[in-house]
Design an enzyme around this catalytic site. Structure first.
Site, PDB file in Angstrom:
ATOM      1  N   HIS A 167      -3.618   6.664   3.242  1.00 19.88           N
ATOM      2  CA  HIS A 167      -4.594   5.308   2.544  1.00 19.88           C
ATOM      3  C   HIS A 167      -4.318   3.628   3.304  1.00 19.88           C
ATOM      4  O   HIS A 167      -5.030   3.116   3.703  1.00 19.88           O
ATOM      5  CB  HIS A 167      -4.006   4.947   1.167  1.00 19.88           C
ATOM      6  CG  HIS A 167      -5.465   3.776   0.377  1.00 19.88           C
ATOM      7  ND1 HIS A 167      -4.772   2.820   0.106  1.00 19.88           N
ATOM      8  CD2 HIS A 167      -6.346   4.217   0.118  1.00 19.88           C
ATOM      9  CE1 HIS A 167      -5.819   1.988  -0.388  1.00 19.88           C
ATOM     10  NE2 HIS A 167      -7.299   2.699  -0.485  1.00 19.88           N
TER      11      HIS A 167
ATOM     12  N   SER B  17     -11.136  -0.806  -1.508  1.00 24.18           N
ATOM     13  CA  SER B  17      -9.646  -0.336  -0.614  1.00 24.18           C
ATOM     14  C   SER B  17     -10.083  -0.568   1.042  1.00 24.18           C
ATOM     15  O   SER B  17      -9.479  -1.174   2.008  1.00 24.18           O
ATOM     16  CB  SER B  17      -9.414   0.812  -0.604  1.00 24.18           C
ATOM     17  OG  SER B  17      -8.364   1.030  -2.127  1.00 24.18           O
TER      18      SER B  17
ATOM     19  N   ASP C 223       1.177  -1.229   0.010  1.00 17.78           N
ATOM     20  CA  ASP C 223      -0.399  -0.260   0.468  1.00 17.78           C
ATOM     21  C   ASP C 223       1.092   0.922   0.364  1.00 17.78           C
ATOM     22  O   ASP C 223       2.616   1.415  -0.850  1.00 17.78           O
ATOM     23  CB  ASP C 223      -0.884   0.093   1.453  1.00 17.78           C
ATOM     24  CG  ASP C 223      -2.807   0.479   1.121  1.00 17.78           C
ATOM     25  OD1 ASP C 223      -2.727   1.616   0.438  1.00 17.78           O
ATOM     26  OD2 ASP C 223      -3.282  -0.152   0.633  1.00 17.78           O
TER      27      ASP C 223
END
Length: 837
Positions: free
Chosen positions: A252, A614, A177
């Site tokens: 994220h 996600s 990620d």
């Protein structure tokens, strides 16, 4: 991993680390450029001499059962060095006295490397006998205070395993990620008096670089690296702006890691408001970070593959990929792409792989995760909402959203366009209603009042932000802030944005109109000039800090990518069900990096509310860790089966799970979800820990499936180094022992077999009764209709499908097996084209 690339001359023998680069220039042209070059991924015929090169998982032995001794580490290091030398030697032979940059040597899951070369150089490498495949690199993109309760973890799955303080213990999850904020309390190891040892099989390291100092890792965050050689070679990575370290400058990666495995009971404080306590699905699991995506440009396949290869070598149990390719892979089948094939090797090594379905819904065939060995997760809502409201002076109450406090009393309203400074006109600032620049307004006209602003499509596009409007309101000492929906934003969903002053976003066009009508009827004007001099309109903001529960949920979100699974670039349907499952992915609280720029509304905060597949993927990743903890010898397919066959088919009120089908006004078009929307259903964490029966698949079956694709033999050889002739037979996708049946084209009659194995904790036999509902225009018979199966035993289920009439509309059915000891096993059935003969 070294922070900078190793740069040497070709004439010097170089032994590089796996993550190092080799730059070779002709002596006569050291200033030559690679402007016409691109990044290519090259795989060689010889398999990697990794610890899992024998099919350990095929015999039920995980490579993770190997202990990490110093002698083993030494042997692994020697093997790595040997492979790197082979790669460097090949490049020197083929590209002698030419310019090239080698980025990575892949040595664990695949034997290959990535390099910056020209098309002509790539062709010459492809012609070499020892080279199997040369593929052009491609870009990729990034695709909870309450969800543990919504999923029933505290009184279900956690309770069964001893409570949250044990949930996921001993399991290592690898996240590929945007990195992680190591200072976040969600990843602290100082949370319990109990020992919290790092599993000895895990051999990963914690990279120390600028922005990620020594001591960043601990017994919770057990490893962290970054991969950026492909990005560096393209000139898109700025080491100061893009955090060339495992640190998360986007947010994220920190969010996804916390959803899956964040510590239990971490206070969620946003804009000064305490919003509850957060927990990951497996709060005791360990986290390993493999950063390969960056805040300004995303990432590239070459870096992703390097991260996957390293994660497998380090000994992770599960890989979470909340990322998807930017485009559908070309070639004879979507399954044949470098990332999916690297993940097949990871599955062979016993690693369970979870991937986000993608946020490209709701169109059919919008799926961005393709292969049957990857567990693909779509996104749903959950039952928590933050309701806000505003009471007008005419006693009308209007609802909205916004994580904000309320005003204690009534305050006058002032429209942004009516509070301009002298000399400022609407023509001077055409977007004046968005409240983005406090210098445009007269503070005396706004002070102590509720400022009314326009929420336009520019907010959706990210050009304008709520945070900037809040700054404007505070600079003008407004008592509060109200957004009404501009017609340009009609149909788009507003989210519960945090506000550090009283505020509300009115999400309904009708309610927005009611607010404006009330305001306009209360205006006072100068009799002579007609100029607006004030307004008698008043309002009180109630506030939206307290959540409400109980709305109908889950429902499949409009953005969640849909099936059927496209088999190739011409959109032929594959006999593989995608998504596999759905999980919460809308308005999910998770840890955030205060320096993250992923969303303007949460900059500077330690938690953020995000939506997307996600967010749904790490929910399933964490629950998979609970399964792995209870059943450490489960194959990846067995974990996927446990998740799939126990999935819920109804919402919390007992009705069918619904699916949204439009971006604009999504609730107005929702219909009952099909397997194309939700796969097997909505994840059921507690039931997944006691599935009763499992459908298992080994690496050999996946290989037979790939070899069964028309014209695939040379491609399989290219990617795996294995010849299809070594497998005595091939398998159609519908014959894979998946916990679902998908038939893209049914011609006449077809028999499909499934093998089920009893893994129930009890050693007493269980008798299952088999029932089914056939898809429309299809006959279906399952046999046996009843069977008894003991612990560890396997039974064969024969399913006979018949096309009753010609039909091109996909239809859906279901097969259920109900055991007399409480186990219920469901598998969805899909038939698309039917041709009666």
């Amino acid at each position: 991993m070294e922070e900078s690339s190793s740069i040497v001359r070709c004439s010097v023998f170089v032994l590089c680390l796996v993550s190092s680069s080799v730059l070779c220039l002709d002596d006569s042209d050291q200033n030559a450029t690679l402007s016409t070059s691109a990044v290519y991924i090259v795989t060689l015929k010889d398999p990697p001499p990794s610890v899992h090169s024998s099919s350990g998982r095929e015999t039920g032995i995980s490579k993770h059962s190997l202990t990490s001794t110093s002698s083993q580490t030494y042997r692994t290091s020697n093997r790595t060095a040997s492979i790197v030398r082979v790669h460097d030697s090949l490049l020197r032979k083929v590209l002698r006295k030419e310019n090239y940059i080698k980025l990575y040597s892949y040595h664990y899951l695949i034997n290959g490397f990535s390099a910056v070369i020209t098309q002509q150089q790539a062709d010459r490498l492809a012609a070499r006998e020892e080279v199997h495949n040369v593929v052009l690199d491609f870009p990729v993109k990034k695709a909870t205070t309450h969800t543990p309760q919504f999923l029933g973890l505290p009184r279900g799955a956690w309770l069964r395993e001893g409570g949250s303080e044990y949930a996921g213990e001993g399991v290592v999850i690898g996240f590929i990620d945007t990195g992680i904020d190591p200072t976040h309390p969600s990843f602290s190891d100082k949370i319990s008096g109990r020992p919290y040892p790092v599993p000895p099989r895990f051999t990963g390291v914690c990279e120390v670089t600028t922005g990620f100092p020594a001591g960043s890792c601990n017994r919770k965050l057990v490893g962290a690296r970054h991969f950026a050689e492909s990005a560096l070679s393209r000139g898109v990575l700025n080491s100061s702006q893009d955090d060339a370290s495992p640190f998360d400058g986007e947010g994220h990666g920190t969010h996804t890691a916390s959803v899956a495995a964040g510590n239990h009971g971490v206070p969620v404080v946003v804009s000064g408001h305490h919003l509850g306590n957060a927990s990951g699905m497996a709060p005791r699991a360990h986290v390993a970070i493999y950063k390969a995506l960056y805040k300004r440009f995303g990432g590239f396949a070459a870096d992703i593959i390097a991260a996957i290869d390293q994660a497998a070598q380090d000994g992770v149990d599960i890989i979470n990929l909340s990322i998807t390719p930017n485009r559908r892979p070309p070639g004879i089948a979507t399954f044949f792409n470098p990332i999916d094939m690297a993940l097949l090797s990871a599955v062979k090594a016993g690693i369970f792989v979870v991937q986000a379905a993608g946020n490209t819904g709701p169109a059919p065939k919008s799926m961005s995760s393709f292969s049957p060995w990857i567990f693909t997760v779509g996104a749903t809502s959950h039952d928590r909402v933050y309701s806000n409201s505003i009471v007008l002076g005419n006693n009308v109450t209007i609802s909205g959203v916004g994580l904000a406090s309320g005003t204690r009393t009534m305050h006058k309203l002032v429209l942004a366009a009516h509070a301009l400074r002298n000399g400022t006109t609407v023509m001077d600032a055409i977007y004046i209603g968005e409240c983005q620049d406090s210098s445009s307004y007269d503070q005396k006209l706004v002070q102590g009042k509720i400022l009314v602003c326009s929420y336009t499509v520019r907010f959706i596009l990210g050009v304008s932000t709520i945070k900037q409007a809040l700054i404007t309101a505070k600079n003008l000492t407004a008592a509060g802030l109200v957004f009404y929906m501009d017609p340009s934003a009609t149909g788009f969903q507003m989210t519960s944005t945090p506000m550090d002053i009283p505020g509300i976003l009115i999400s309904s066009p009708q309610d927005s109109l009611a607010l404006l009508q009330y305001y306009n009827t209360s205006l006072s004007r100068d009799n002579a000039s007609g100029k607006i001099v004030g307004s008698a309109s008043v309002a009180r903001i109630i506030g939206g800090m307290k959540p409400t529960y109980g709305i109908t949920a889950p429902k499949v979100m409009y953005f969640s990518a849909r099936g059927p699974d496209p088999e190739d670039n011409s959109l032929q349907d594959a006999d593989v069900m995608k998504p596999n499952l759905v999980a919460p992915g809308n308005s999910i609280w998770g840890a955030w990096s205060p320096l993250g720029i992923g969303t303007a509304d949460f900059q500077g905060e330690r938690f953020a509310m995000e939506s997307g597949t996600s967010m749904s993927a790490p929910h399933v990743t964490g629950i998979a860790a609970l399964i792995k903890q209870k059943f450490p010898h489960f194959t990846p397919a067995a974990i996927g089966s446990a998740l799939s066959t126990t999935a819920s088919l109804t919402d919390r009120k007992g009705g069918p799970i619904m699916a949204q089908h439009t971006v604009l006004n999504p609730d107005a078009t929702q219909t009952p979800a099909t397997p194309f929307d939700m796969g097997s259903g909505f994840v059921n964490a507690t039931a997944a820990l006691d599935p009763g029966l499992i459908f298992d698949i080994g690496y050999n079956e996946y290989m037979k499936f790939l070899c069964g694709i028309n014209g695939s033999s040379p491609v399989v050889l290219n990617y795996t180094g294995e010849s299809c002739s070594a497998y005595n037979s091939s398998l159609a996708a519908s014959d894979l022992n998946l916990p679902s049946v998908t038939i893209a084209k049914l011609v006449g009659t077809r028999t499909v077999l499934r093998w089920v194995t009893n893994i129930a904790a009890t050693f007493t036999n269980e008798t299952y009764t088999v029932g089914w509902k056939a898809p429309d225009s299809v006959s279906l018979k399952a046999s046996p209709a009843k069977f008894t199966i003991g612990n560890g035993q396997t039974r064969v289920l024969s399913l006979v499908f018949g096309a009753m009439k010609n039909d091109t509309v996909a239809s859906f059915g279901r097969i259920g097996m109900v055991g007399d000891r409480g186990h219920v096993v469901n598998i969805p059935v899909t038939v698309i084209y039917k041709i009666a003969v």
